[in-house]
Design a protein around this motif. Structure first.
Motif, mmCIF file in Angstrom:
data_model
loop_
_atom_site.group_PDB
_atom_site.id
_atom_site.type_symbol
_atom_site.label_atom_id
_atom_site.label_comp_id
_atom_site.label_asym_id
_atom_site.label_seq_id
_atom_site.Cartn_x
_atom_site.Cartn_y
_atom_site.Cartn_z
ATOM 1 N N LEU A 32 0.824 -1.200 0.000
ATOM 2 C CA LEU A 32 0.000 0.000 0.000
ATOM 3 C C LEU A 32 0.864 1.258 0.000
ATOM 4 N N VAL A 33 1.915 1.291 0.819
ATOM 5 C CA VAL A 33 2.801 2.459 0.870
ATOM 6 C C VAL A 33 3.449 2.695 -0.488
ATOM 7 N N GLN A 34 3.939 1.647 -1.116
ATOM 8 C CA GLN A 34 4.580 1.806 -2.421
ATOM 9 C C GLN A 34 3.588 2.277 -3.481
ATOM 10 N N HIS A 35 2.336 1.799 -3.400
ATOM 11 C CA HIS A 35 1.340 2.230 -4.378
ATOM 12 C C HIS A 35 0.954 3.692 -4.154
ATOM 13 N N LEU A 36 0.865 4.137 -2.892
ATOM 14 C CA LEU A 36 0.600 5.541 -2.608
ATOM 15 C C LEU A 36 1.709 6.423 -3.161
ATOM 16 N N GLN A 37 2.948 5.999 -2.990
ATOM 17 C CA GLN A 37 4.068 6.769 -3.538
ATOM 18 C C GLN A 37 3.981 6.844 -5.064
ATOM 19 N N HIS A 38 3.575 5.745 -5.674
ATOM 20 C CA HIS A 38 3.449 5.731 -7.137
ATOM 21 C C HIS A 38 2.371 6.699 -7.599
ATOM 22 N N LEU A 39 1.209 6.715 -6.911
ATOM 23 C CA LEU A 39 0.137 7.635 -7.275
ATOM 24 C C LEU A 39 0.560 9.094 -7.088
ATOM 25 N N LEU A 40 1.239 9.386 -5.990
ATOM 26 C CA LEU A 40 1.716 10.752 -5.768
ATOM 27 C C LEU A 40 2.789 11.136 -6.783
ATOM 28 N N GLY A 41 3.595 10.150 -7.225
ATOM 29 C CA GLY A 41 4.617 10.441 -8.221
ATOM 30 C C GLY A 41 4.048 10.745 -9.599
ATOM 31 N N LEU A 42 2.819 10.249 -9.900
ATOM 32 C CA LEU A 42 2.184 10.543 -11.191
ATOM 33 C C LEU A 42 1.650 11.965 -11.254
ATOM 34 N N ALA A 43 1.384 12.579 -10.092
ATOM 35 C CA ALA A 43 0.865 13.948 -10.067
ATOM 36 C C ALA A 43 1.997 14.943 -10.329
ATOM 37 N N PRO A 44 1.671 16.135 -10.870
ATOM 38 C CA PRO A 44 2.694 17.177 -11.039
ATOM 39 C C PRO A 44 3.364 17.516 -9.711
ATOM 40 N N ALA A 45 4.596 17.976 -9.777
ATOM 41 C CA ALA A 45 5.382 18.183 -8.564
ATOM 42 C C ALA A 45 4.754 19.198 -7.627
ATOM 43 N N ALA A 46 4.088 20.228 -8.172
ATOM 44 C CA ALA A 46 3.532 21.278 -7.321
ATOM 45 C C ALA A 46 2.100 20.998 -6.888
ATOM 46 N N GLU A 47 1.518 19.912 -7.303
ATOM 47 C CA GLU A 47 0.109 19.628 -7.027
ATOM 48 C C GLU A 47 -0.042 18.873 -5.718
ATOM 49 N N TRP A 48 -1.087 19.223 -4.974
ATOM 50 C CA TRP A 48 -1.387 18.575 -3.704
ATOM 51 C C TRP A 48 -2.537 17.601 -3.890
ATOM 52 N N ARG A 49 -2.540 16.531 -3.118
ATOM 53 C CA ARG A 49 -3.586 15.535 -3.173
ATOM 54 C C ARG A 49 -4.260 15.443 -1.792
ATOM 55 N N THR A 50 -5.605 15.253 -1.805
ATOM 56 C CA THR A 50 -6.357 15.062 -0.568
ATOM 57 C C THR A 50 -6.621 13.569 -0.362
ATOM 58 N N ILE A 51 -7.056 13.222 0.842
ATOM 59 C CA ILE A 51 -7.363 11.829 1.150
ATOM 60 C C ILE A 51 -8.490 11.305 0.261
ATOM 61 N N PRO A 52 -9.623 12.028 0.078
ATOM 62 C CA PRO A 52 -10.670 11.508 -0.817
ATOM 63 C C PRO A 52 -10.182 11.278 -2.246
ATOM 64 N N GLN A 53 -9.328 12.181 -2.769
ATOM 65 C CA GLN A 53 -8.808 11.979 -4.122
ATOM 66 C C GLN A 53 -7.974 10.695 -4.201
#
Length: 488
Positions: A32-53
């Motif tokens: 799960l941790v590795q998959h979360l890192q992968h999802l955050l890595g797909l987003a632009p560097a300056a973009e923030w993600r919320t828990i629901p997203q």
């Protein structure tokens, strides 16, 4: 560099579960941790993600194999788990930045993004060894104590995790070592771990201290017993009255169970076969008829055994001189831990035999000045043994020349030569004791005590004796100075 080293040490299932980090109870927290890192890595560097997203992306992302966080049972707990991961270990490890003004938002740190994208990183410097120091009661390992070493990540975090997992901290004593050795760890493995952490061989005084600690008996010992079980107390009485079998039998547990020392087991099985006594074995790979050889003990082992026995003679009498414990510790330091443990067990057996001699088996008895009705007492004890209930004894204690009152659970009667003995559990001494019938003045019925052991399993009706190994039990008792406590 520190991010890379931290990830290499921590993003593994074992440390995650050892320290009970968020998600440790899930089937695969690291996935799960590795998959979360992968999802955050797909987003632009300056973009923030919320828990629901992130929850939506986790649910709709297709996997070749089913994953546990996409099951319906994970829906309720997953939002809380993600919050704990981001506020806890993923922040501590430098993986994410947080915004918490209105709601929790996360993004990868530049270092984490570079690591995920396999960007070249500067090589890590060689980790500096720990400083190992010794005092009489503790061994302490210290991290490099200057800021430059910490700033350049010259600490071996993987070895730091191994040390803390083993001992709970970087300072440990005899009890901590005993807990480590009670698991699957060996003393050689501990010595190797300390040597690797210190970057040098273990010194002679450090080695001697660790060996002495390992040889020190723990306050609680768990033994695996081999027991002989009979379907009828009369069968056990018949076995104990046979002169060829009696030396091979150990401590009585109840009216149907008696301990068999492991070193006597082959001889006992062989003699049961020779005498034609039917029995059933439930011990795997137990072969009878082989007479075991005498154990080989070094000269220092004999000295250690003699010292152990002498040190415990104060249970029976005042000693004219005390044996310093430091002498025994010095001898034990040169013995393998297994040998030291065996010698402790042998010393307890010798003391048990000595206690038995004092209780009435050996030595000329002092005359009992009180009248005794042997026939009536024997009939009452026989009925109590058959009914399996306690009795109150009025007993002439020859060694002190006085009357005592004992509540006992009678096990069996044994006749040796011209003297008949009662073998019973004494509630005063909290141990098995032997009483001469010609010193028992009165026998009165008593309320049955709460059984100390569960009732034995029913044996095969065609066997008069069953030899088996019950689950190990911990004996924790208190007694007076002249009592003998035998762990079983």
């Amino acid at each position: 560099m520190r991010i890379q080293q931290l990830w290499n040490a921590w993003l593994q299932p074992d440390p995650w579960r050892t320290f009970r980090l968020p998600g440790a109870a899930t089937p695969d927290p690291i996935a799960l941790v590795q998959h979360l890192q992968h999802l955050l890595g797909l987003a632009p560097a300056a973009e923030w993600r919320t828990i629901p997203q992130l929850l939506k992306e986790l649910k709709r992302f297709l996997h070749p194999q089913p994953v546990w966080w996409q099951t319906p049972t994970a829906d309720d707990s997953l939002p809380h788990l993600l919050t704990d991961l981001f506020l806890g270990p993923l922040t501590w490890l430098g993986c994410v930045n947080l915004q918490t003004e209105n709601r929790l938002q996360v993004q990868l740190t530049p270092a984490a993004r570079a690591f995920l994208q396999a960007a070249p990183l500067s090589p890590l410097p060689a980790p500096q060894p720990f400083t190992l120091s010794l005092d009489p009661e503790r061994i302490t390992l210290r991290l490099p104590d200057h800021d430059a070493a910490l700033a350049t990540a010259q600490v071996d975090l993987a070895r730091l995790h191994a040390l803390i997992s083993q001992f709970g901290s970087l300072s440990f004593g005899p009890d901590d070592l005993a807990l480590a050795l009670a698991s699957d760890t060996t003393l050689d493995a501990v010595l190797q771990l300390l040597s690797d952490a210190a970057g040098r061989p273990i010194a002679a005084d450090e080695y001697a201290t660790l060996r002495r600690w390992a040889a020190t008996p723990a306050p609680i010992t768990i033994h695996r017993l081999t027991v002989l079980e009979t379907t009828d107390p009369a069968h056990l009485t018949a076995l104990t009255t046979r002169r060829t079998l009696r030396p091979l039998l150990g401590r009585t547990l109840n009216r149907r169970l008696i301990v068999i020392p492991d070193r006597h087991l082959p001889r006992l099985i062989g003699r049961l076969r020779l005498l034609g006594i039917p029995h059933r074995l439930t011990i795997p790979n137990a072969a009878g008829g082989t007479r075991p050889g005498k154990p080989k003990i070094a000269n220092s082992g004999y000295l250690y055994l003699a010292g152990l026995v002498f040190q415990q003679l104060n249970r029976f009498t005042d000693l004219p001189v005390r044996l310093p414990a430091a002498i025994l510790d010095q001898i034990a330091a040169g013995l393998p831990p297994e040998t030291a443990s065996d010698l402790h067990a042998l010393a307890e057996e010798l003391l048990t035999r000595l206690q038995t001699a004092f209780d009435g088996y050996s030595g000329p008895p002092l005359d009992n000045p009180h009248p005794v009705n042997l026939a009536d007492n024997q009939a009452r004890l026989t009925a109590a043994i058959a009914g399996e209930h306690s009795v109150e004894l009025t007993y002439w204690t020859a060694g002190r020349g006085e009357l005592t009152h004992r509540r006992v659970d009678p096990y069996r009667l044994e006749t040796r030569g011209a003297v008949t003995y009662l073998i019973a559990y004494c509630h005063l001494r909290r141990a098995e004791r032997v009483f001469r019938l010609d010193r028992i003045l009165a026998v009165a019925e008593s309320e049955p005590p709460t059984p100390a052991l569960p009732p034995p399993a029913v044996a095969d009706s065609q066997s008069s004796a069953t030899i088996s190994q019950p689950p190990p039990q911990i004996a924790a008792t208190t007694a007076n100075d002249d009592d003998l406590i035998v762990p079983f």
